[in-house]
Motif scaffolding. Structure first.
Motif, PDB file in Angstrom:
ATOM      1  N   PRO A   1       0.730  -1.166   0.044  1.00 39.41           N
ATOM      2  CA  PRO A   1       0.091  -0.190  -0.085  1.00 39.41           C
ATOM      3  C   PRO A   1       1.058   1.298   0.066  1.00 39.41           C
ATOM      4  O   PRO A   1       1.815   1.595   0.897  1.00 39.41           O
ATOM      5  N   VAL A   2       0.457   2.230  -0.835  1.00 42.40           N
ATOM      6  CA  VAL A   2       1.228   3.534  -1.115  1.00 42.40           C
ATOM      7  C   VAL A   2       0.611   4.504  -0.999  1.00 42.40           C
ATOM      8  O   VAL A   2      -0.383   4.670  -1.836  1.00 42.40           O
ATOM      9  N   ALA A   3       0.902   5.727  -0.495  1.00 45.75           N
ATOM     10  CA  ALA A   3       0.294   7.075  -0.675  1.00 45.75           C
ATOM     11  C   ALA A   3       1.288   7.971  -1.211  1.00 45.75           C
ATOM     12  O   ALA A   3       2.338   8.095  -0.756  1.00 45.75           O
ATOM     13  N   ILE A   4       0.791   8.469  -2.474  1.00 46.35           N
ATOM     14  CA  ILE A   4       1.807   9.485  -2.966  1.00 46.35           C
ATOM     15  C   ILE A   4       1.271  10.813  -2.614  1.00 46.35           C
ATOM     16  O   ILE A   4       0.064  11.089  -2.832  1.00 46.35           O
ATOM     17  N   VAL A   5       1.939  11.513  -1.863  1.00 47.04           N
ATOM     18  CA  VAL A   5       1.305  12.834  -1.374  1.00 47.04           C
ATOM     19  C   VAL A   5       2.415  13.979  -1.666  1.00 47.04           C
ATOM     20  O   VAL A   5       3.457  13.913  -1.594  1.00 47.04           O
TER      21      VAL A   5
END
Length: 260
Positions: A202-206
């Motif tokens: 799981p990845v959040a690109i922020v």
């Protein structure tokens, strides 16, 4: 003054529950550990040090074990004769995890730290639970090259020199350090969309919606290229959102770590 143009003063860091150094390929990598619970590793940006997480540490340490790492040659860590690379610094993170007997951890990275987190997601996915990648680029085209000449980035570079002189075991070597990091930045990171497509943690690109260093189109490209990635924009903030809007940054981070 607009919030995204500011470079706020950080609060003092609390004393860690434990700290130490790990020998890794000629470098001595400094770490500090706080709190108890699911492990979260915080990775700072290039030229800086782990004290830049001062606004996130108390929040996270309430219900996580938080491990702060000074990247190779940064802060309290030393470097070796090896040239800088993101793969090398990612291997340093694994060395710290091995020393602390951490089978898996969440990675929260800012700028170079976010790049390291994504490299780990490509190379060592079995060691990660998730990656919160703030202000990352994964190839040189994603960077605005003139950003370092404008505030607040120019203010940050000046502060980085002072911090280096205060913390580093080699306090008179900042110019050499800056040149070595700059050489890495000329050609790295250099990962393709196909590389990003292999990421399955799981990845959040922020990013901040006023990031002066990372191109917004590149941030959107990263989110499109990583399967299932969440794209998060932080309002009225720049490359230094964790300092400019700690409440907003922490809320986004908390929601991601909790799977919301």
């Amino acid at each position: 003054m607009e919030r995204w143009t500011t470079f706020p003063v950080l609060p003092a860091m609390a004393a860690p529950a434990s700290s130490g150094t790990v020998s890794a390929r000629g470098g001595a990598i400094h770490y500090a550990s706080y709190g108890k619970g699911p492990p979260v590793i915080l990775l700072h940006g290039g030229l800086s040090n782990s004290d830049y997480w001062a606004n996130q540490l108390p929040f996270l340490a309430r219900d996580h074990r938080v491990i702060l790492i000074d990247s190779r040659g940064h802060g309290r860590s030393t470097r070796s004769a090896l040239p800088y690379s993101y793969e090398l610094m990612a291997s340093d993170v694994i060395a710290v995890m091995d020393q602390l007997k951490l089978r898996k951890a969440a990675i929260v990275g800012w700028s170079d730290g976010a790049i390291i987190g994504l490299v780990l997601a490509i190379r060592n996915p079995e060691r990660l639970t998730c990656v919160f990648a703030f202000a990352a680029n994964m190839d040189p085209s994603g960077v605005n090259l003139d950003a370092t000449e404008k505030p607040p980035f120019s203010t940050f570079v000046a502060q980085a020199r002072k911090d280096y002189e205060r913390l580093s075991p080699t306090p008179d070597k900042f110019d050499d350090f800056l040149a070595a990091i700059g050489k890495m930045w000329e050609t790295e990171p250099n990962y393709s969309a196909a590389d990003l497509g292999k990421i399955h943690v799981p990845v959040a690109i922020v990013d901040g919606d006023h990031d002066e260093a990372i191109k917004a189109a590149h941030t959107a490209y990263l989110a499109r290229s990583i399967p299932g990635a969440r794209l998060i924009w932080l309002k009225d903030a720049s490359h230094f959102a964790m300092m400019q809007d700690p409440a907003g940054f922490n809320a986004a981070l908390d929601a991601f770590l909790r799977g919301r």
